[in-house]
Motif scaffolding. Structure first.
Motif, mmCIF file in Angstrom:
data_model
loop_
_atom_site.group_PDB
_atom_site.id
_atom_site.type_symbol
_atom_site.label_atom_id
_atom_site.label_comp_id
_atom_site.label_asym_id
_atom_site.label_seq_id
_atom_site.Cartn_x
_atom_site.Cartn_y
_atom_site.Cartn_z
ATOM 1 N N ALA A 1 -38.598 -44.834 49.861
ATOM 2 C CA ALA A 1 -37.507 -44.488 49.429
ATOM 3 C C ALA A 1 -36.203 -44.665 50.414
ATOM 4 O O ALA A 1 -36.530 -44.893 51.573
ATOM 5 C CB ALA A 1 -37.551 -42.981 49.019
ATOM 6 N N ALA A 2 -35.213 -44.951 49.616
ATOM 7 C CA ALA A 2 -33.989 -45.231 50.562
ATOM 8 C C ALA A 2 -33.112 -44.091 50.545
ATOM 9 O O ALA A 2 -32.733 -43.487 49.601
ATOM 10 C CB ALA A 2 -33.009 -46.494 50.056
ATOM 11 N N ARG A 3 -32.730 -43.681 51.975
ATOM 12 C CA ARG A 3 -32.009 -42.737 52.267
ATOM 13 C C ARG A 3 -30.259 -42.890 52.227
ATOM 14 O O ARG A 3 -30.034 -44.055 52.781
ATOM 15 C CB ARG A 3 -32.331 -42.085 53.581
ATOM 16 N N GLY A 4 -29.925 -41.900 51.489
ATOM 17 C CA GLY A 4 -28.361 -41.829 51.419
ATOM 18 C C GLY A 4 -27.596 -41.857 52.904
ATOM 19 O O GLY A 4 -28.490 -41.661 53.921
ATOM 20 N N ARG A 5 -26.522 -41.361 52.856
ATOM 21 C CA ARG A 5 -25.821 -41.036 54.081
ATOM 22 C C ARG A 5 -25.844 -39.613 54.687
ATOM 23 O O ARG A 5 -25.073 -39.174 55.763
ATOM 24 C CB ARG A 5 -24.317 -41.424 54.089
ATOM 25 N N SER B 1 -25.503 -49.125 51.933
ATOM 26 C CA SER B 1 -25.226 -47.625 51.359
ATOM 27 C C SER B 1 -26.236 -46.843 51.996
ATOM 28 O O SER B 1 -26.090 -45.534 51.541
ATOM 29 C CB SER B 1 -24.859 -47.912 49.987
ATOM 30 N N THR B 2 -26.993 -47.338 52.461
ATOM 31 C CA THR B 2 -28.372 -46.420 53.012
ATOM 32 C C THR B 2 -28.471 -46.402 54.537
ATOM 33 O O THR B 2 -28.127 -47.081 55.150
ATOM 34 C CB THR B 2 -29.627 -46.800 52.423
ATOM 35 N N SER B 3 -28.857 -45.098 54.840
ATOM 36 C CA SER B 3 -28.874 -45.080 56.357
ATOM 37 C C SER B 3 -30.415 -45.354 56.927
ATOM 38 O O SER B 3 -30.674 -45.541 57.970
ATOM 39 C CB SER B 3 -28.897 -43.425 56.897
ATOM 40 N N GLY B 4 -31.452 -45.384 56.056
ATOM 41 C CA GLY B 4 -32.616 -45.896 56.436
ATOM 42 C C GLY B 4 -33.696 -45.553 55.347
ATOM 43 O O GLY B 4 -33.352 -45.545 54.257
ATOM 44 N N MET B 5 -34.930 -45.584 55.617
ATOM 45 C CA MET B 5 -35.954 -45.667 54.747
ATOM 46 C C MET B 5 -36.969 -44.853 54.994
ATOM 47 O O MET B 5 -37.492 -44.627 56.209
ATOM 48 C CB MET B 5 -36.584 -46.911 54.581
ATOM 49 N N GLY B 6 -37.582 -44.015 54.181
ATOM 50 C CA GLY B 6 -38.805 -43.148 54.174
ATOM 51 C C GLY B 6 -39.954 -43.497 53.481
ATOM 52 O O GLY B 6 -39.836 -44.306 52.352
#
Length: 124
Positions: A97-101, A30-35
């Motif tokens: 943090a996990a980034r959404g879409r 559900s996430t696009s990547g990590m920051g």
């Protein structure tokens, strides 16, 4: 729910290196990547770096370009932040943090899940 656990913070002298790791558990599809973000005492939380799960796109704040490197391991659901040539002004609590879409990669609002934070202290 995606749970994030950071590790690797600590105390280092200026010019030294540290490597932070973040392990993600849960539906990371559900996430696009990590920051990575950081918050220094008395200051707002600021963007540091972002990487897609594929690892093909990595973006950095100007203040860390050339010194920090972010990488992802899609198979293990982990993201690392290699920090070199550390400066006293890098002292902060670092959060993964996990980034959404959607949203902008450098905006906190684009991130749906956060770790508990890990302290990085750079002495002069």
């Amino acid at each position: 729910q995606v749970q994030l656990v950071e590790s690797g913070g600590g105390l280092v002298q200026a010019g030294g290196s540290l490597r932070l790791s973040c392990a993600a558990n849960g539906p990371t599809f559900s996430t696009s990547g990590m920051g990575w973000f950081r918050q220094a005492p008395g200051k707002e939380r600021m963007f540091v770096a972002f990487v897609t799960w594929s690892g093909l796109t990595a973006l950095y704040a100007d203040s860390v370009k050339g010194r920090f490197s972010i990488s992802s391991d899609n198979a293990k659901n982990t993201v690392d932040l290699q920090m070199n040539n550390l400066k006293p002004e890098d002292t902060a609590v670092y959060y993964c943090a996990a980034r959404g879409r959607g949203g902008t990669y450098y905006s906190e609002n684009a991130y749906n899940y956060w770790g508990q934070g890990t302290q990085v202290t750079v002495s002069s």
